[in-house]
Write a protein that holds these residues in place. Structure first.
Motif, PDB file in Angstrom:
ATOM      1  N   ASP A  81       0.834  -1.191   0.000  1.00 43.85           N
ATOM      2  CA  ASP A  81       0.000   0.000   0.000  1.00 43.85           C
ATOM      3  C   ASP A  81       0.873   1.247   0.000  1.00 43.85           C
ATOM      4  O   ASP A  81       2.085   1.172  -0.204  1.00 43.85           O
ATOM      5  CB  ASP A  81      -0.940  -0.011   1.210  1.00 43.85           C
ATOM      6  N   ALA A  82       0.257   2.401   0.255  1.00 44.39           N
ATOM      7  CA  ALA A  82       0.989   3.662   0.232  1.00 44.39           C
ATOM      8  C   ALA A  82       2.075   3.715   1.292  1.00 44.39           C
ATOM      9  O   ALA A  82       3.072   4.414   1.135  1.00 44.39           O
ATOM     10  CB  ALA A  82       0.008   4.825   0.418  1.00 44.39           C
ATOM     11  N   MET A  83       1.911   2.998   2.375  1.00 43.05           N
ATOM     12  CA  MET A  83       2.901   3.017   3.454  1.00 43.05           C
ATOM     13  C   MET A  83       4.084   2.084   3.177  1.00 43.05           C
ATOM     14  O   MET A  83       5.195   2.360   3.584  1.00 43.05           O
ATOM     15  CB  MET A  83       2.244   2.612   4.784  1.00 43.05           C
ATOM     16  N   GLU A  84       3.826   0.970   2.503  1.00 43.34           N
ATOM     17  CA  GLU A  84       4.877  -0.019   2.307  1.00 43.34           C
ATOM     18  C   GLU A  84       4.693  -0.731   0.975  1.00 43.34           C
ATOM     19  O   GLU A  84       4.241  -1.867   0.918  1.00 43.34           O
ATOM     20  CB  GLU A  84       4.855  -1.036   3.451  1.00 43.34           C
ATOM     21  N   GLY A  85       5.030  -0.053  -0.124  1.00 40.88           N
ATOM     22  CA  GLY A  85       4.947  -0.658  -1.440  1.00 40.88           C
ATOM     23  C   GLY A  85       6.198  -1.463  -1.746  1.00 40.88           C
ATOM     24  O   GLY A  85       7.307  -1.052  -1.418  1.00 40.88           O
ATOM     25  N   VAL A  86       6.033  -2.639  -2.346  1.00 42.02           N
ATOM     26  CA  VAL A  86       7.154  -3.503  -2.701  1.00 42.02           C
ATOM     27  C   VAL A  86       7.152  -3.682  -4.213  1.00 42.02           C
ATOM     28  O   VAL A  86       6.174  -4.172  -4.784  1.00 42.02           O
ATOM     29  CB  VAL A  86       7.043  -4.886  -2.010  1.00 42.02           C
ATOM     30  N   ILE A  87       8.232  -3.267  -4.848  1.00 42.68           N
ATOM     31  CA  ILE A  87       8.352  -3.401  -6.301  1.00 42.68           C
ATOM     32  C   ILE A  87       8.724  -4.844  -6.607  1.00 42.68           C
ATOM     33  O   ILE A  87       9.778  -5.327  -6.197  1.00 42.68           O
ATOM     34  CB  ILE A  87       9.412  -2.445  -6.857  1.00 42.68           C
ATOM     35  N   GLN A  88       7.840  -5.537  -7.323  1.00 44.64           N
ATOM     36  CA  GLN A  88       8.078  -6.934  -7.674  1.00 44.64           C
ATOM     37  C   GLN A  88       8.897  -7.073  -8.958  1.00 44.64           C
ATOM     38  O   GLN A  88       9.463  -8.120  -9.209  1.00 44.64           O
ATOM     39  CB  GLN A  88       6.750  -7.677  -7.820  1.00 44.64           C
ATOM     40  N   GLY A  89       8.925  -6.020  -9.789  1.00 50.87           N
ATOM     41  CA  GLY A  89       9.701  -6.038 -11.025  1.00 50.87           C
ATOM     42  C   GLY A  89       8.831  -5.765 -12.236  1.00 50.87           C
ATOM     43  O   GLY A  89       7.648  -5.479 -12.132  1.00 50.87           O
ATOM     44  N   MET A  90       9.463  -5.855 -13.402  1.00 53.46           N
ATOM     45  CA  MET A  90       8.784  -5.646 -14.668  1.00 53.46           C
ATOM     46  C   MET A  90       8.331  -7.005 -15.217  1.00 53.46           C
ATOM     47  O   MET A  90       9.089  -7.977 -15.161  1.00 53.46           O
ATOM     48  CB  MET A  90       9.709  -4.961 -15.674  1.00 53.46           C
ATOM     49  N   PHE A  91       7.106  -7.018 -15.745  1.00 53.38           N
ATOM     50  CA  PHE A  91       6.507  -8.266 -16.225  1.00 53.38           C
ATOM     51  C   PHE A  91       5.875  -8.063 -17.594  1.00 53.38           C
ATOM     52  O   PHE A  91       5.446  -6.962 -17.938  1.00 53.38           O
ATOM     53  CB  PHE A  91       5.414  -8.737 -15.255  1.00 53.38           C
ATOM     54  N   THR A  92       5.812  -9.161 -18.340  1.00 53.34           N
ATOM     55  CA  THR A  92       5.006  -9.208 -19.560  1.00 53.34           C
ATOM     56  C   THR A  92       3.758 -10.017 -19.239  1.00 53.34           C
ATOM     57  O   THR A  92       3.785 -10.904 -18.385  1.00 53.34           O
ATOM     58  CB  THR A  92       5.760  -9.883 -20.725  1.00 53.34           C
ATOM     59  N   MET A  93       2.681  -9.699 -19.921  1.00 58.66           N
ATOM     60  CA  MET A  93       1.439 -10.450 -19.729  1.00 58.66           C
ATOM     61  C   MET A  93       1.430 -11.604 -20.715  1.00 58.66           C
ATOM     62  O   MET A  93       1.503 -11.400 -21.923  1.00 58.66           O
ATOM     63  CB  MET A  93       0.240  -9.538 -19.924  1.00 58.66           C
ATOM     64  N   GLN A  94       1.345 -12.801 -20.196  1.00 62.69           N
ATOM     65  CA  GLN A  94       1.331 -13.989 -21.021  1.00 62.69           C
ATOM     66  C   GLN A  94      -0.072 -14.338 -21.496  1.00 62.69           C
ATOM     67  O   GLN A  94      -0.268 -14.793 -22.610  1.00 62.69           O
ATOM     68  CB  GLN A  94       1.940 -15.168 -20.265  1.00 62.69           C
ATOM     69  N   SER A  95      -1.064 -14.121 -20.613  1.00 61.51           N
ATOM     70  CA  SER A  95      -2.452 -14.395 -20.997  1.00 61.51           C
ATOM     71  C   SER A  95      -3.400 -13.741 -20.008  1.00 61.51           C
ATOM     72  O   SER A  95      -3.036 -13.457 -18.874  1.00 61.51           O
ATOM     73  CB  SER A  95      -2.726 -15.904 -21.062  1.00 61.51           C
ATOM     74  N   VAL A  96      -4.606 -13.488 -20.488  1.00 57.29           N
ATOM     75  CA  VAL A  96      -5.717 -13.031 -19.651  1.00 57.29           C
ATOM     76  C   VAL A  96      -6.913 -13.888 -20.032  1.00 57.29           C
ATOM     77  O   VAL A  96      -7.252 -13.997 -21.210  1.00 57.29           O
ATOM     78  CB  VAL A  96      -6.052 -11.540 -19.860  1.00 57.29           C
ATOM     79  N   GLU A  97      -7.513 -14.524 -19.034  1.00 58.80           N
ATOM     80  CA  GLU A  97      -8.716 -15.331 -19.258  1.00 58.80           C
ATOM     81  C   GLU A  97      -9.883 -14.673 -18.546  1.00 58.80           C
ATOM     82  O   GLU A  97      -9.725 -14.156 -17.443  1.00 58.80           O
ATOM     83  CB  GLU A  97      -8.546 -16.734 -18.690  1.00 58.80           C
ATOM     84  N   GLU A  98     -11.043 -14.692 -19.183  1.00 59.61           N
ATOM     85  CA  GLU A  98     -12.265 -14.190 -18.571  1.00 59.61           C
ATOM     86  C   GLU A  98     -13.318 -15.293 -18.589  1.00 59.61           C
ATOM     87  O   GLU A  98     -13.382 -16.070 -19.536  1.00 59.61           O
ATOM     88  CB  GLU A  98     -12.817 -12.986 -19.337  1.00 59.61           C
ATOM     89  N   ASP A  99     -14.138 -15.345 -17.566  1.00 59.32           N
ATOM     90  CA  ASP A  99     -15.259 -16.275 -17.483  1.00 59.32           C
ATOM     91  C   ASP A  99     -16.484 -15.463 -17.076  1.00 59.32           C
ATOM     92  O   ASP A  99     -16.769 -15.298 -15.896  1.00 59.32           O
ATOM     93  CB  ASP A  99     -14.961 -17.378 -16.472  1.00 59.32           C
ATOM     94  N   GLN A 100     -17.178 -14.922 -18.074  1.00 58.79           N
ATOM     95  CA  GLN A 100     -18.300 -14.019 -17.838  1.00 58.79           C
ATOM     96  C   GLN A 100     -19.596 -14.804 -17.697  1.00 58.79           C
ATOM     97  O   GLN A 100     -19.907 -15.644 -18.540  1.00 58.79           O
ATOM     98  CB  GLN A 100     -18.424 -13.019 -18.994  1.00 58.79           C
ATOM     99  N   THR A 101     -20.358 -14.507 -16.619  1.00 55.88           N
ATOM    100  CA  THR A 101     -21.626 -15.197 -16.376  1.00 55.88           C
ATOM    101  C   THR A 101     -22.679 -14.208 -15.894  1.00 55.88           C
ATOM    102  O   THR A 101     -22.379 -13.060 -15.584  1.00 55.88           O
ATOM    103  CB  THR A 101     -21.447 -16.311 -15.318  1.00 55.88           C
ATOM    104  N   TYR A 102     -23.910 -14.701 -15.797  1.00 58.44           N
ATOM    105  CA  TYR A 102     -25.061 -13.936 -15.300  1.00 58.44           C
ATOM    106  C   TYR A 102     -25.235 -12.615 -16.052  1.00 58.44           C
ATOM    107  O   TYR A 102     -25.173 -11.538 -15.473  1.00 58.44           O
ATOM    108  CB  TYR A 102     -24.958 -13.685 -13.783  1.00 58.44           C
ATOM    109  N   HIS A 103     -25.436 -12.719 -17.355  1.00 61.86           N
ATOM    110  CA  HIS A 103     -25.551 -11.539 -18.204  1.00 61.86           C
ATOM    111  C   HIS A 103     -26.898 -10.841 -18.016  1.00 61.86           C
ATOM    112  O   HIS A 103     -27.924 -11.496 -17.818  1.00 61.86           O
ATOM    113  CB  HIS A 103     -25.368 -11.936 -19.672  1.00 61.86           C
ATOM    114  N   ASP A 104     -26.868  -9.498 -18.114  1.00 62.79           N
ATOM    115  CA  ASP A 104     -28.101  -8.722 -18.002  1.00 62.79           C
ATOM    116  C   ASP A 104     -28.776  -8.623 -19.367  1.00 62.79           C
ATOM    117  O   ASP A 104     -28.313  -9.219 -20.350  1.00 62.79           O
ATOM    118  CB  ASP A 104     -27.830  -7.347 -17.375  1.00 62.79           C
ATOM    119  N   ALA A 105     -29.858  -7.860 -19.452  1.00 66.88           N
ATOM    120  CA  ALA A 105     -30.628  -7.746 -20.697  1.00 66.88           C
ATOM    121  C   ALA A 105     -29.811  -7.134 -21.837  1.00 66.88           C
ATOM    122  O   ALA A 105     -30.076  -7.395 -23.010  1.00 66.88           O
ATOM    123  CB  ALA A 105     -31.885  -6.911 -20.452  1.00 66.88           C
ATOM    124  N   GLN A 106     -28.798  -6.337 -21.515  1.00 69.29           N
ATOM    125  CA  GLN A 106     -27.943  -5.739 -22.543  1.00 69.29           C
ATOM    126  C   GLN A 106     -26.741  -6.634 -22.894  1.00 69.29           C
ATOM    127  O   GLN A 106     -25.899  -6.247 -23.697  1.00 69.29           O
ATOM    128  CB  GLN A 106     -27.421  -4.365 -22.078  1.00 69.29           C
TER     129      GLN A 106
END
Length: 155
Positions: A91-116
């Motif tokens: 958080d703002a008091m104690e941030g830890v830099i983990q390093g630089m990363f590339t995104m390998q993948s993003v998965e989504e599982d969308q459910t319970y859709h509304d009328a739109q």
């Protein structure tokens, strides 16, 4: 829209207590050893150094109630653009830099859709892989980027 306390950042995207939150983080560090064949004894092993450092972030969004979908969409856009991102935990008091990363993948599982057709629930998984850092050249550069990133984040 910031709706909660920031507990982690990926690039400019804040993970929060409400909204764009996460449930768990997994980390896998690969540091293989190779065997060298010898006769009449156990094969000695030689450490070959680290080969990868992977982080997986899993969470569930409830966009209608708490938002968060725009941050996930932004991360996907950055992934499609090939953007490297800094991962910072804490958080703002104690941030830890983990390093630089590339995104390998993003998965989504969308459910319970509304009328739109918008999902009311969207479970996601973001897979990251740490970028190799050259110890002499990039330490200063990473520290400079981290300092400016943290000053922007917590001002």
């Amino acid at each position: 829209m910031m709706t909660g306390v920031t507990s982690m950042m990926l690039g400019g995207y804040a993970f929060e207590a409400l909204g764009f939150g996460y449930q768990n983080i997994k980390r896998k560090v690969n540091t293989p050893w190779v065997e060298i064949s010898v006769g009449q004894d156990l094969n000695p092993q030689q450490w070959t150094g680290p080969t990868s450092d992977e982080v997986t972030i899993q969470g569930v969004l409830f966009p209608e109630e708490f938002g968060g979908q725009s941050q996930l969409d932004g991360i996907i856009a950055a992934q499609l653009a090939g953007t490297e991102m800094m991962l910072v935990s804490g958080d703002a008091m104690e941030g830890v830099i983990q390093g630089m990363f590339t995104m390998q993948s993003v998965e989504e599982d969308q459910t319970y859709h509304d009328a739109q057709g918008r999902p009311r629930r969207n479970a996601y998984v973001i897979a990251l892989k740490r970028i190799r850092s050259d110890t002499t050249a990039s330490v200063g550069g990473l520290a400079d980027r981290a300092g400016s990133f943290l000053s922007e984040l917590f001002r």
